[in-house]
Design a protein around this motif. Structure first.
Motif, PDB file in Angstrom:
ATOM      1  N   MET A 191       0.840  -1.194   0.000  1.00 35.73           N
ATOM      2  CA  MET A 191       0.000   0.000   0.000  1.00 35.73           C
ATOM      3  C   MET A 191       0.877   1.246   0.000  1.00 35.73           C
ATOM      4  N   ASP A 192       0.324   2.341  -0.554  1.00 34.69           N
ATOM      5  CA  ASP A 192       1.116   3.567  -0.615  1.00 34.69           C
ATOM      6  C   ASP A 192       0.313   4.761  -0.089  1.00 34.69           C
ATOM      7  N   ASN A 193      -0.400   4.538   1.028  1.00 35.21           N
ATOM      8  CA  ASN A 193      -1.218   5.597   1.608  1.00 35.21           C
ATOM      9  C   ASN A 193      -0.398   6.809   2.036  1.00 35.21           C
ATOM     10  N   PHE A 194       0.900   6.598   2.304  1.00 32.60           N
ATOM     11  CA  PHE A 194       1.758   7.684   2.783  1.00 32.60           C
ATOM     12  C   PHE A 194       2.898   7.990   1.811  1.00 32.60           C
ATOM     13  N   LYS A 195       2.750   7.576   0.579  1.00 38.53           N
ATOM     14  CA  LYS A 195       3.792   7.823  -0.412  1.00 38.53           C
ATOM     15  C   LYS A 195       4.010   9.323  -0.583  1.00 38.53           C
ATOM     16  N   GLY A 196       5.289   9.747  -0.538  1.00 33.83           N
ATOM     17  CA  GLY A 196       5.617  11.151  -0.680  1.00 33.83           C
ATOM     18  C   GLY A 196       5.539  11.947   0.606  1.00 33.83           C
ATOM     19  N   GLN A 197       5.156  11.288   1.708  1.00 35.03           N
ATOM     20  CA  GLN A 197       5.056  11.985   2.985  1.00 35.03           C
ATOM     21  C   GLN A 197       6.255  11.664   3.879  1.00 35.03           C
ATOM     22  N   GLY A 207       4.735   3.493   2.482  1.00 36.47           N
ATOM     23  CA  GLY A 207       5.395   4.422   1.582  1.00 36.47           C
ATOM     24  C   GLY A 207       5.999   5.667   2.154  1.00 36.47           C
ATOM     25  N   ALA A 208       5.903   5.889   3.470  1.00 36.84           N
ATOM     26  CA  ALA A 208       6.437   7.114   4.062  1.00 36.84           C
ATOM     27  C   ALA A 208       7.956   7.078   4.162  1.00 36.84           C
ATOM     28  N   GLN A 209       8.545   8.255   4.124  1.00 29.66           N
ATOM     29  CA  GLN A 209       9.932   8.429   4.540  1.00 29.66           C
ATOM     30  C   GLN A 209       9.904   8.783   6.019  1.00 29.66           C
ATOM     31  N   LEU A 210      10.878   8.273   6.752  1.00 32.29           N
ATOM     32  CA  LEU A 210      10.815   8.385   8.207  1.00 32.29           C
ATOM     33  C   LEU A 210      12.047   9.051   8.805  1.00 32.29           C
TER      34      LEU A 210
END
Length: 247
Positions: free
Chosen positions: A1-7, A30-33
């Motif tokens: 899943m990519d619900n947070f892609k680009g965040q 998909g988040a960067q942390l």
């Protein structure tokens, strides 16, 4: 899943327990942390293979100066901070009545549980304001609503966290920023594992489901709270108590 892609998400207390579970959840979506914890080695061992996507920072977040310096480094690397999740916390000394509480320990608990959440939110909000978007989640506790006997420092510090979420939620409601709290009952974490058995039994006996919550349940709810889907709830304390919460 990519619900947070680009965040980009900044998470404190990310080396163990709820912070670690939330970090893994957002990473998988998909988040960067940017992960903060006093135990940098534990962070690196859990996320070393994701070095392109994850920034690990060993830090004492009770230092406002260190928090501000770290936020500057995060912004230099990722360019923005969309999400802040404050998970770092301690129970402090428990099974003590108020007149037995150490003033020194009370201050220590407040510094980590409340002041560090103030420092981190104070540091990231200007960037969120500039982008007209942000999601902040302060991890509180059912103890902050009800007050657990024998846990003055913890209960009072979590009540303060709830109060801060209410204030900040109102202050930034017109700026695309939501600020909420999450109030778990007993979640099976390392923090709970080291508590006296009598204290844990006292808390679980109050839960209608008669069990601890799981880290997966907590991470799933936290992920929703900090997602773009949660766009009309702010200044609110979400329940995660197996039916214990009454307000």
């Amino acid at each position: 899943m990519d619900n947070f892609k680009g965040q980009v998400a900044m998470i404190t207390g990310a080396a163990s327990g709820l912070g670690l579970s939330i970090a893994r959840k957002l990473l998988n979506e998909g988040a960067q942390l940017a992960l903060l914890d006093l135990n940098e080695n534990a962070l690196l061992s859990s996320f070393d293979e994701f070095s392109d996507q994850v920034m690990c920072v060993g830090i004492d977040i009770t230092s406002q100066q260190l928090v501000e310096e770290t936020v500057s480094k995060i912004l230099a690397r990722f360019g923005k901070i969309d999400i802040l999740v404050n998970c770092a916390g301690i129970t402090g000394q428990t099974n003590l009545k108020s007149h037995e509480v150490s003033t020194e320990n009370l201050h220590k608990v407040f510094e980590l549980n409340f002041m560090s959440s103030f420092y981190t939110s104070k540091a990231v909000i200007p960037n969120m304001l500039a982008n007209n978007y942000g999601r902040i989640l302060h991890i509180a506790s059912i103890a902050g609503k009800e007050g657990n006997a024998g846990m003055l420092a913890y209960s009072a510090s979590k009540a303060a966290v709830i109060g801060m979420a209410k204030v900040q939620g109102k202050e930034y409601a017109e700026n695309g920023i939501t600020v909420n709290a999450l109030a778990p009952a007993v979640i099976q974490t390392p923090l709970v594992d080291v508590m006296p058995e009598a204290q844990v039994k006292y808390m679980t006996d109050k839960i209608p489901m008669k069990r601890c919550g799981t880290l997966e349940e907590a991470a799933n709810l936290a992920a929703y709270i900090v997602s773009p889907l949660n766009s009309f709830t702010t200044g609110f304390t979400f329940d995660l108590s197996g039916g214990r919460a009454t307000y």
